[in-house]
Motif scaffolding. Structure first.
Motif, short mmCIF file in Angstrom:
data_model
loop_
_atom_site.label_atom_id
_atom_site.label_comp_id
_atom_site.label_asym_id
_atom_site.label_seq_id
_atom_site.Cartn_x
_atom_site.Cartn_y
_atom_site.Cartn_z
N UNK A 194 29.22 38.03 48.60
CA UNK A 194 29.33 37.28 47.35
C UNK A 194 28.02 36.57 47.07
N UNK A 195 27.53 36.71 45.84
CA UNK A 195 26.31 36.02 45.42
C UNK A 195 26.68 34.95 44.42
N UNK A 196 26.12 33.77 44.60
CA UNK A 196 26.34 32.72 43.62
C UNK A 196 25.16 32.71 42.66
N UNK A 197 25.43 32.88 41.38
CA UNK A 197 24.34 32.97 40.39
C UNK A 197 24.37 31.78 39.45
N UNK A 198 23.25 31.07 39.38
CA UNK A 198 23.13 29.91 38.50
C UNK A 198 22.29 30.28 37.28
N UNK A 199 22.10 29.32 36.39
CA UNK A 199 21.31 29.56 35.17
C UNK A 199 19.94 30.11 35.55
N UNK A 200 19.50 31.13 34.80
CA UNK A 200 18.20 31.76 35.00
C UNK A 200 18.20 32.79 36.12
N UNK A 239 32.91 42.24 40.94
CA UNK A 239 33.63 41.37 40.00
C UNK A 239 32.94 40.02 39.95
N UNK A 240 32.97 39.44 38.77
CA UNK A 240 32.33 38.14 38.56
C UNK A 240 33.43 37.17 38.20
N UNK A 241 33.44 36.03 38.88
CA UNK A 241 34.41 35.01 38.52
C UNK A 241 33.68 33.71 38.25
N UNK A 242 34.30 32.90 37.43
CA UNK A 242 33.69 31.63 37.07
C UNK A 242 34.80 30.59 36.97
N UNK A 243 34.53 29.39 37.45
CA UNK A 243 35.56 28.36 37.33
C UNK A 243 35.10 27.22 36.42
N UNK A 244 34.05 27.42 35.66
CA UNK A 244 33.63 26.44 34.66
C UNK A 244 33.05 27.20 33.48
N UNK A 295 24.23 29.83 31.05
CA UNK A 295 24.88 28.53 31.17
C UNK A 295 25.95 28.64 32.26
N UNK A 296 26.14 27.59 33.05
CA UNK A 296 27.20 27.60 34.05
C UNK A 296 26.80 28.40 35.28
N UNK A 297 27.76 29.04 35.92
CA UNK A 297 27.50 29.79 37.14
C UNK A 297 28.61 30.80 37.37
#
Ligand code: UGY
Ligand code: MN
Length: 324
Positions: free
Chosen positions: A168-174, A186-191, A156-158
């Motif tokens: 930097x890689x942007x990872x979405x659902x799935x 490091x992984x960051x999330x803003x939602x 869920x989310x990204x």
């Protein structure tokens, strides 16, 4: 008093097996914990802060305490939106030494506006050149222990996954990423974001070294499954450097495993879609999306997909190493 509704003792004489009437009974759970398998269903999840992570809660569903050689956990990164604040700013690229940048990279909220449109107000106070090098985040991961490899899969989310190289890689659902042991990231999330994560102490073999892998389920080819009908994808290369793999298995309603499997490998399973019956040892469990299963080596295992929609599960399996 039966004057205004259903008669006294009506439920006794009008029982129902409708699933809706079987839910949320006090103390009732489908979860079980046995010597060679466990079923952990969502009403049993217990979250607590993940050590060294920021704004993130974790629920360890499988760990060595069960007899497994790996952990499987859910990480809920709470992001910024539902907290009304950001936890900090991440500086991705450093072009020059600058004290004013340093002060903004601290993962605390103290020098950032307390609420409201935090992201814009905090970045607005920075010179543009500095702001471009920073990314606001609501939650942030920590590294696994030394020599421990990690696979993360976005439910869920990204997330933004940053590596020491500056990529930097942007990872979405799935989508997912495999981080070899000791690879800084490091992984960051803003939602609000939910990850399922697998970790284990890497077992080296010869001079082989696994590489970083970033991908998504839908980009993985369908593989042959001789003697079986389910659809199979693997998230990692099958080559020797990798000591485990994650299988994504799809069953149409009515399909089931032909092999009544008994094998040396261990499994951690997350049912992503659908419902069915899982046989584990001599027990038969109705299962549905959201359920987690731990299977010890050699536990007899079998699945049949039921319901009206396809079943999909994600399955950890140790591979490529001599069990001796
Ligand atoms: O590959 C496997 O061991 C897999 N077919 N097992 C399972 O689905 N329980
Ligand atoms: Mn199996």
């Amino acid at each position: 008093d039966c004057s205004k509704g259903t008669p006294l003792y009506w439920k006794v004489t009008n029982p129902t097996l409708a699933p809706v009437h079987l839910q949320d009974l006090p103390g009732f759970t489908r979860s079980v914990y046995k010597k060679d398998h466990a079923l952990i269903t969502p009403e049993s999840h217990v979250f607590s802060p993940l050590p060294d992570w920021t704004n993130s809660l974790g629920a360890y569903l499988i760990s060595p305490a069960l007899g497994a050689h790996f952990t499987m956990y859910l990480a809920n990164m709470q992001g910024a939106e539902d907290r009304g604040e950001i936890a900090g700013l991440e500086k991705f690229e450093e072009t020059e030494e600058d004290e004013s940048i340093r002060s903004w990279t601290s993962p605390t909220t103290s020098n950032i506006c307390a609420s409201g449109s935090v992201l814009s107000c905090s970045l607005a106070r920075l010179p543009i050149s500095v702001a471009l090098q920073l990314k606001a985040y609501g939650s942030k991961s920590a590294l696994p222990p030394k020599d421990v490899e990690r696979l993360i899969f976005v439910l869920q989310g990204s997330i933004a996954l940053s590596l020491e190289s500056g990529t930097t890689h942007s990872l979405l659902v799935d989508s997912y990423a495999y981080l070899p042991a000791n690879m800084k990231h490091s992984m960051i999330s803003d939602g609000p974001t939910t990850l399922v994560i697998f970790e284990r102490r890497y077992t080296a073999i010869g001079d082989h070294h696994p590489d970083l892998v970033v991908g998504s389920t839908d980009k993985q080819p369908l593989l042959e499954t001789p003697g079986e009908v389910f659809e199979l994808r693997k998230l990692l290369p099958t080559s020797l450097p990798y000591d485990f793999n994650i299988h994504i298995m799809d069953f149409q309603p009515g399909e089931y495993l032909n092999v009544k499997e008994v094998h040396y490998n261990q499994h951690g399973l997350l049912l992503l879609e659908g419902q069915g019956i899982y046989r584990l040892g001599d027990s038969w469990y109705p299962v549905q999306a959201g359920d987690t299963i731990w299977m010890a080596p050699f536990v007899p295992q079998w699945y049949a997909a039921l319901g009206k929609t396809k079943s999909r599960y994600l399955l950890y399996k140790d591979v490529n190493r001599n069990p001796l």
